[in-house]
Design an enzyme around this catalytic site. Structure first.
Site, PDB file in Angstrom:
ATOM      1  CD  GLU A  48     -56.403 -13.976  70.782  1.00 20.26           C
ATOM      2  OE1 GLU A  48     -56.703 -14.132  70.116  1.00 20.26           O
ATOM      3  OE2 GLU A  48     -56.432 -13.893  72.291  1.00 20.26           O
ATOM      4  NE  ARG A 104     -62.154 -17.582  60.018  1.00 26.09           N
ATOM      5  CZ  ARG A 104     -61.406 -18.127  60.680  1.00 26.09           C
ATOM      6  NH1 ARG A 104     -61.552 -18.628  61.964  1.00 26.09           N
ATOM      7  NH2 ARG A 104     -60.742 -17.298  61.300  1.00 26.09           N
ATOM      8  CE  LYS A 122     -57.510 -20.319  68.584  1.00 23.33           C
ATOM      9  NZ  LYS A 122     -56.760 -18.981  68.780  1.00 23.33           N
TER      10      LYS A 122
HETATM   11  P1  ATP Z   1     -60.897 -19.137  66.283  1.00 21.78           P
HETATM   12  O1  ATP Z   1     -61.629 -18.376  65.666  1.00 21.78           O
HETATM   13  O2  ATP Z   1     -61.192 -20.288  65.812  1.00 21.78           O
HETATM   14  O3  ATP Z   1     -59.809 -18.869  67.552  1.00 21.78           O
HETATM   15  P2  ATP Z   1     -58.464 -17.554  64.632  1.00 21.78           P
HETATM   16  O4  ATP Z   1     -58.444 -16.928  63.367  1.00 21.78           O
HETATM   17  O5  ATP Z   1     -59.129 -16.162  65.912  1.00 21.78           O
HETATM   18  O6  ATP Z   1     -59.752 -18.937  65.237  1.00 21.78           O
HETATM   19  P3  ATP Z   1     -55.583 -17.823  65.744  1.00 21.78           P
HETATM   20  O7  ATP Z   1     -55.707 -18.524  66.716  1.00 21.78           O
HETATM   21  O8  ATP Z   1     -55.287 -16.480  65.884  1.00 21.78           O
HETATM   22  O9  ATP Z   1     -57.002 -18.521  65.406  1.00 21.78           O
HETATM   23  O10 ATP Z   1     -55.293 -18.800  63.739  1.00 21.78           O
HETATM   24  C1  ATP Z   1     -54.025 -19.048  63.741  1.00 21.78           C
HETATM   25  C2  ATP Z   1     -53.884 -19.148  62.362  1.00 21.78           C
HETATM   26  O11 ATP Z   1     -54.937 -19.662  61.885  1.00 21.78           O
HETATM   27  C3  ATP Z   1     -54.880 -17.658  61.812  1.00 21.78           C
HETATM   28  O12 ATP Z   1     -53.764 -17.524  60.856  1.00 21.78           O
HETATM   29  C4  ATP Z   1     -55.899 -17.862  61.226  1.00 21.78           C
HETATM   30  O13 ATP Z   1     -56.300 -17.076  60.295  1.00 21.78           O
HETATM   31  C5  ATP Z   1     -55.718 -19.698  60.933  1.00 21.78           C
HETATM   32  N1  ATP Z   1     -56.750 -20.167  61.056  1.00 21.78           N
HETATM   33  C6  ATP Z   1     -57.835 -20.137  61.591  1.00 21.78           C
HETATM   34  N2  ATP Z   1     -59.195 -20.203  62.050  1.00 21.78           N
HETATM   35  C7  ATP Z   1     -58.974 -21.148  60.090  1.00 21.78           C
HETATM   36  C8  ATP Z   1     -59.595 -21.772  59.962  1.00 21.78           C
HETATM   37  N3  ATP Z   1     -60.516 -22.171  59.927  1.00 21.78           N
HETATM   38  N4  ATP Z   1     -59.055 -22.426  58.577  1.00 21.78           N
HETATM   39  C9  ATP Z   1     -57.807 -22.076  57.716  1.00 21.78           C
HETATM   40  N5  ATP Z   1     -57.222 -21.262  58.982  1.00 21.78           N
HETATM   41  C10 ATP Z   1     -57.269 -21.511  59.618  1.00 21.78           C
HETATM   42 MG    MG Z   2     -58.463 -15.014  67.201  1.00 28.28          MG
END
Ligand code: ATP
Ligand code: MG
Length: 558
Positions: free
Chosen positions: A35, A262, A272
């Site tokens: 995202e 994760r 983020k």
């Molecule tokens: P954040 O909370 O940092 O925004 P998110 O999962 O909402 O993390 P996205 O941009 O939706 O962020 O993530 C893109 C991809 O990266 C998704 O498939 C998510 O599951 C993966 N991802 C995000 N954070 C991690 C992590 N700490 N370890 C492994 N994969 C991750």
């Molecule tokens: Mg997210």
């Protein structure tokens, strides 16, 4: 570093099984779906390396898909940064896709669903809807609007789309089962009214799809075979399948959602939203501040793509969430930089060393090897003269037998130069040492082949010639948070654990060859650590970021 793993991880096992049963090899297709609401962090690196790594392994395409369904938080700046980071890590996507490109298709499908009695417009407030959700053990209550006629639903949904419904006015809900044991199946919201401009679709849309409705359908549209996401989406899988089922056609492959754990890193936060707080509250200077666990921060700090990929591969994919010690990430940086970073000399905490029997005004240019780990790296010349700088901590007036550095009456070697012997110290009125006086053995020059040059002494020190050295700004970084898990305390906010001493800016002296160092150039300062030229440097005047120390001093302090 862990040796090549021969056994398949559980994700690869799923794919291998599918290849035996349901999937053709040429049907394999993956995606990385960030995202664009912030910069990518080290947790994303795991997901990137997983998805693009599978692409490489199975020679399958991998899309970069921006999951841009929430215009409140998303921006073009983040899209650009994400692309730069993925490319920098060394991966190439098949197609650059955006969920927002599917808004029309999603809308058309939603209309179909209404017509088929699978969706309805609910006019209750979000609070009322939440109250009717029930609990995991008690069924929810059906909305009074659940039985609206198709005609009325179509009309209201069109109004929502045209912006004739205020924000929070109506929502479109899937009609599934208010008694489902899976709370997510209790008539989830598919659309909400939001009169916000989107970074790509501008003001075209007044309704925006929810994650669950958009994600699986985007996978379906792109013919993704396997959609990997993190574990918190496990309960969403049922809904993902339900939505895909509603739009799928005979003969078209249905994407499969599977979940992995994760990855968290110690002494930092990988979210983020939380990283944005650090930027907005001024705890760090920017998203790419070298203390940040963002890909861009690590890049600026001096990490190589290789070190991050090795890190991701070595921790692998798992089914249980865990915390990886940041020391492991640093280990990966050292391993890679040891092979690739040229050696130079720099003194961070200088004290003057005068060689009293070295001719005044004389200078010599001594040959120094650039990288003992890499013969092809060649050598360079470094200036030597009567007055040098060495590290304060490399000298003690009187020391015990375990101190192998310079002391009075004992000999050490100056790296690439001569053997010297401590003779005397000069102090100021407060007793601080201002100069160390020593004598040198003119026959002991490194590499000169003489008996004296082969003489073994206990210690070797790094140094720079005072007259020739370049004075530079050096930024020393420490852990951004002073505890292992800043999120681990239920009573306290992670912000309370910010390490107030995460940045120390000092002046040091480096050998003059570094005058021509370019931004992002990486070096090993011998005996100290790895350093990288910061982007704020000006021509001829480098600023150095310490990437990592040469050894792991942190785990000892603990
Ligand atoms: P954040 O909370 O940092 O925004 P998110 O999962 O909402 O993390 P996205 O941009 O939706 O962020 O993530 C893109 C991809 O990266 C998704 O498939 C998510 O599951 C993966 N991802 C995000 N954070 C991690 C992590 N700490 N370890 C492994 N994969 C991750
Ligand atoms: Mg997210």
């Amino acid at each position: 570093m862990a040796e090549e793993k021969k056994s398949l991880n559980f994700i690869e096992q799923i794919i291998e099984e599918d290849l035996q049963t349901t999937h053709k090899r040429e049907e394999l297709k993956f995606r990385f779906p960030p995202e664009p609401n912030g910069y990518l962090h080290i947790g994303h690196a795991s997901s990137i390396c997983l998805n693009f790594g599978l692409g490489e392994k199975y020679n399958a395409p991998v899309n970069l898909r921006f999951d841009d369904t929430n215009p409140i938080k998303e921006e073009q700046e983040f899209v650009d940064a994400i692309k730069e980071d993925v490319l920098w890590l060394g991966f190439k996507w098949e197609k650059e896709c955006y969920a927002s490109d599917y808004f029309q298709q999603l809308y058309d499908w939603a209309v179909e669903m209404i017509k088929n009695g699978d969706a309805y417009v609910d006019s209750q407030t979000s609070e009322e809807i939440a109250e009717q959700k029930g609990t995991p053990t008690e069924p929810g209550t059906e909305s009074p609007y659940r039985k609206r006629s198709v005609e009325e639903n179509i009309e209201l949904f069109a109004k929502m789309k045209n912006g004739e419904t205020p924000e929070r006015g109506h929502v479109l809900r899937a009609k599934i089962d208010m008694a489902s044991p899976n709370m997510l199946m209790r008539d989830p919201v598919m659309y909400r009214c939001l009169h916000k401009s989107h970074h790509r679709t501008k003001d075209n849309w007044k309704i925006y799809p929810m994650y669950d409705w958009a994600h699986g359908e985007s996978d379906f549209i792109e013919s993704i075979s396997h959609s990997f996401c993190t574990l918190e989406f496990l309960p969403h899988r049922e809904l993902y399948n339900w939505f895909v089922e509603k739009v799928s056609k005979e003969g078209k492959l249905k994407p499969k959602q599977r979940e992995f754990a994760r990855r968290n890193l110690s002494h930092t936060v990988v979210s983020k939203r939380k990283l944005m707080q650090l930027v907005e509250k001024g705890v760090v200077n920017s998203w790419d501040d070298p203390r940040m666990p963002t890909i861009s921060g690590l890049r600026r700090r001096g990490y190589t793509p290789n070190s991050i990929r090795k890190f991701a591969d070595s921790i692998g994919v798992g089914k249980r969430e865990n915390m990886i010690d940041v020391a492991h990430l640093e280990f990966c940086a050292r391993e890679d930089l040891n092979k690739t970073a040229p050696r130079v000399m720099g003194v961070l905490d200088p004290v003057k060393l005068v060689i009293t029997n070295y001719e005044e005004g004389k200078e010599e240019w001594l040959e120094a090897e650039n990288n003992p780990e890499d013969e092809s790296a060649g050598s360079r010349e470094i200036p030597f003269s009567r007055e040098l700088y060495i590290e304060k901590e490399d000298f003690k007036e009187s020391a015990n037998r375990k101190f192998f550095r310079l002391t009075l009456g004992k000999e050490v070697r100056l790296k690439n130069a001569y053997i010297i012997k401590g003779e005397d110290v000069i102090k100021d009125s407060e007793g601080n040492i201002t100069e160390i006086h020593c004598t040198y053995d003119p026959k002991s020059k490194s590499g000169s082949g003489t008996e004296e040059s082969k003489r073994k002494v206990k210690g070797t020190l790094h140094w720079v010639s005072a007259k020739h050295a370049l004075e530079t700004e050096i930024r020393l970084y420490d852990r951004l948070f002073s505890v292992e898990n800043p999120d681990g305390d239920k009573e306290k906010d992670y912000m309370e654990f910010v390490n107030p001493n995460s940045l120390d800016v000092i002046k040091g002296f480096v050998e003059p060859s570094l005058k021509s160092a370019g931004i992002q150039d990486k070096f090993q300062f011998q005996r100290i650590g790895y350093f990288c030229v910061d982007k704020e440097s000006e021509e001829g005047n480098p600023i150095f970021n310490r990437t990592v120390t040469l050894r792991d001093s942190w785990s000892k302090i603990k």
